[in-house]
Design a protein around this motif. Structure first.
Motif, PDB file in Angstrom:
ATOM      1  N   ARG A  77       0.817  -1.215   0.000  1.00  0.00           N
ATOM      2  CA  ARG A  77       0.000   0.000   0.000  1.00  0.00           C
ATOM      3  C   ARG A  77       0.854   1.270   0.000  1.00  0.00           C
ATOM      4  NH1 ARG A  77      -5.270  -1.575   2.133  1.00  0.00           N
ATOM      5  NH2 ARG A  77      -5.198  -3.817   2.358  1.00  0.00           N
ATOM      6  N   GLY A  78       2.170   1.093   0.143  1.00  0.00           N
ATOM      7  CA  GLY A  78       3.068   2.243   0.136  1.00  0.00           C
ATOM      8  C   GLY A  78       2.988   3.106   1.388  1.00  0.00           C
ATOM      9  N   THR A  79       2.610   2.520   2.489  1.00  0.00           N
ATOM     10  CA  THR A  79       2.460   3.283   3.732  1.00  0.00           C
ATOM     11  C   THR A  79       3.774   3.276   4.521  1.00  0.00           C
ATOM     12  OG1 THR A  79       1.476   1.340   4.750  1.00  0.00           O
ATOM     13  CG2 THR A  79      -0.045   2.992   3.930  1.00  0.00           C
ATOM     14  N   GLU A  80       4.722   4.034   3.997  1.00  0.00           N
ATOM     15  CA  GLU A  80       6.053   4.085   4.595  1.00  0.00           C
ATOM     16  C   GLU A  80       6.032   4.614   6.018  1.00  0.00           C
ATOM     17  OE1 GLU A  80       8.592   6.280   1.950  1.00  0.00           O
ATOM     18  OE2 GLU A  80       7.957   5.066   0.244  1.00  0.00           O
ATOM     19  N   ALA A  81       5.200   5.609   6.286  1.00  0.00           N
ATOM     20  CA  ALA A  81       5.159   6.198   7.628  1.00  0.00           C
ATOM     21  C   ALA A  81       4.731   5.165   8.671  1.00  0.00           C
ATOM     22  CB  ALA A  81       4.225   7.404   7.657  1.00  0.00           C
ATOM     23  N   THR A  82       3.768   4.341   8.326  1.00  0.00           N
ATOM     24  CA  THR A  82       3.315   3.310   9.267  1.00  0.00           C
ATOM     25  C   THR A  82       4.399   2.270   9.474  1.00  0.00           C
ATOM     26  OG1 THR A  82       1.038   3.678   8.557  1.00  0.00           O
ATOM     27  CG2 THR A  82       1.468   1.665   9.780  1.00  0.00           C
ATOM     28  N   LEU A  83       5.068   1.877   8.407  1.00  0.00           N
ATOM     29  CA  LEU A  83       6.185   0.938   8.549  1.00  0.00           C
ATOM     30  C   LEU A  83       7.284   1.545   9.420  1.00  0.00           C
ATOM     31  CD1 LEU A  83       6.479  -0.542   4.958  1.00  0.00           C
ATOM     32  CD2 LEU A  83       6.038  -1.838   7.056  1.00  0.00           C
ATOM     33  N   ARG A  84       7.576   2.819   9.202  1.00  0.00           N
ATOM     34  CA  ARG A  84       8.605   3.495   9.998  1.00  0.00           C
ATOM     35  C   ARG A  84       8.219   3.508  11.476  1.00  0.00           C
ATOM     36  NH1 ARG A  84       9.170   7.594   6.995  1.00  0.00           N
ATOM     37  NH2 ARG A  84      11.098   6.978   5.983  1.00  0.00           N
ATOM     38  N   ASP A  85       6.943   3.809  11.755  1.00  0.00           N
ATOM     39  CA  ASP A  85       6.474   3.815  13.149  1.00  0.00           C
ATOM     40  C   ASP A  85       6.588   2.423  13.763  1.00  0.00           C
ATOM     41  OD1 ASP A  85       5.863   6.503  12.900  1.00  0.00           O
ATOM     42  OD2 ASP A  85       3.697   6.161  12.650  1.00  0.00           O
ATOM     43  N   ARG A  86       6.198   1.406  13.012  1.00  0.00           N
ATOM     44  CA  ARG A  86       6.283   0.039  13.529  1.00  0.00           C
ATOM     45  C   ARG A  86       7.748  -0.349  13.782  1.00  0.00           C
ATOM     46  NH1 ARG A  86       2.248  -3.102  13.687  1.00  0.00           N
ATOM     47  NH2 ARG A  86       3.416  -5.009  13.267  1.00  0.00           N
ATOM     48  N   ALA A  87       8.627   0.047  12.869  1.00  0.00           N
ATOM     49  CA  ALA A  87      10.053  -0.240  13.045  1.00  0.00           C
ATOM     50  C   ALA A  87      10.599   0.486  14.274  1.00  0.00           C
ATOM     51  CB  ALA A  87      10.825   0.164  11.798  1.00  0.00           C
ATOM     52  N   ALA A  88      10.218   1.741  14.437  1.00  0.00           N
ATOM     53  CA  ALA A  88      10.680   2.518  15.593  1.00  0.00           C
ATOM     54  C   ALA A  88      10.175   1.920  16.905  1.00  0.00           C
ATOM     55  CB  ALA A  88      10.230   3.974  15.464  1.00  0.00           C
ATOM     56  N   ASP A  89       9.034   1.236  16.843  1.00  0.00           N
ATOM     57  CA  ASP A  89       8.478   0.583  18.038  1.00  0.00           C
ATOM     58  C   ASP A  89       9.088  -0.794  18.288  1.00  0.00           C
ATOM     59  OD1 ASP A  89       6.842   2.734  18.606  1.00  0.00           O
ATOM     60  OD2 ASP A  89       5.056   1.846  17.672  1.00  0.00           O
ATOM     61  N   GLY A  90      10.073  -1.187  17.460  1.00  0.00           N
ATOM     62  CA  GLY A  90      10.791  -2.424  17.705  1.00  0.00           C
ATOM     63  C   GLY A  90      10.469  -3.577  16.781  1.00  0.00           C
ATOM     64  N   ASP A  91       9.619  -3.370  15.785  1.00  0.00           N
ATOM     65  CA  ASP A  91       9.291  -4.436  14.840  1.00  0.00           C
ATOM     66  C   ASP A  91      10.392  -4.496  13.786  1.00  0.00           C
ATOM     67  OD1 ASP A  91       8.317  -6.096  12.844  1.00  0.00           O
ATOM     68  OD2 ASP A  91       6.292  -5.242  12.865  1.00  0.00           O
ATOM     69  N   LEU A  92      11.316  -5.441  13.958  1.00  0.00           N
ATOM     70  CA  LEU A  92      12.442  -5.553  13.032  1.00  0.00           C
ATOM     71  C   LEU A  92      11.998  -5.936  11.634  1.00  0.00           C
ATOM     72  CD1 LEU A  92      15.196  -7.197  15.253  1.00  0.00           C
ATOM     73  CD2 LEU A  92      15.020  -4.814  14.494  1.00  0.00           C
ATOM     74  N   ASP A  93      10.965  -6.750  11.519  1.00  0.00           N
ATOM     75  CA  ASP A  93      10.470  -7.095  10.184  1.00  0.00           C
ATOM     76  C   ASP A  93      10.002  -5.839   9.461  1.00  0.00           C
ATOM     77  OD1 ASP A  93       9.633  -9.124   8.142  1.00  0.00           O
ATOM     78  OD2 ASP A  93       7.671  -8.233   8.580  1.00  0.00           O
ATOM     79  N   ALA A  94       9.327  -4.935  10.169  1.00  0.00           N
ATOM     80  CA  ALA A  94       8.887  -3.675   9.550  1.00  0.00           C
ATOM     81  C   ALA A  94      10.101  -2.870   9.080  1.00  0.00           C
ATOM     82  CB  ALA A  94       8.051  -2.857  10.528  1.00  0.00           C
TER      83      ALA A  94
END
Length: 140
Positions: A77-94
């Motif tokens: 879906r191209g939702t980079e901001a959500t992926l970035r937030d998930r990664a910042a919260d510790g989701d390494l897969d994100a």
């Protein structure tokens, strides 16, 4: 008609509630029975197709398959901001999904900045970026 046939028929007519209910009733994460495990993965895919991302996100808190499927869907879906937030919260897969997305869309410097900001010592993230670095890019 067997439940799996009913689920496929419901999916074909886009009756997501019925398809999800039928498949999830015989689904189990990490089941020793490969059919039950396959149904679990199918359940995650059905949630995406039904646009039930909040439900998938809730499952992603404790289910690695839900987390991976959610991140893949966010990438699609191209939702980079959500992926970035998930990664910042510790989701390494994100993080890895976001880094791949940025690199594959010609933005390796942005990928490098994301990694530097979230997990600068993450060797796997650096491996993902390595093929996209140009000798003159200055990214390490």
């Amino acid at each position: 008609m067997e439940w799996s046939e009913q689920a496929r028929a419901a999916e074909r007519r886009r009756d997501w509630d019925a398809a999800i209910a039928l498949v999830s009733a015989d689904a189990e994460c990490y089941a020793t029975d490969p059919v039950r495990h396959g149904n679990h993965l199918c359940h995650m895919d059905l949630l995406v197709r039904a646009e039930r991302l909040p439900e998938l996100a809730e499952l992603a808190l404790t289910d690695v398959h839900a987390r991976r499927r959610l991140n893949r869907s966010l990438r699609e879906r191209g939702t980079e901001a959500t992926l970035r937030d998930r990664a910042a919260d510790g989701d390494l897969d994100a993080l890895y999904v976001l880094v791949r997305l940025l690199c594959e869309t010609g933005r390796p410097q942005a990928a490098h900045r994301v990694v530097q900001g979230i997990d600068p010592n993450n060797q796997y993230a650096h491996q993902i970026m390595a093929p996209f670095r140009s000798p003159s890019s200055g990214t390490h």
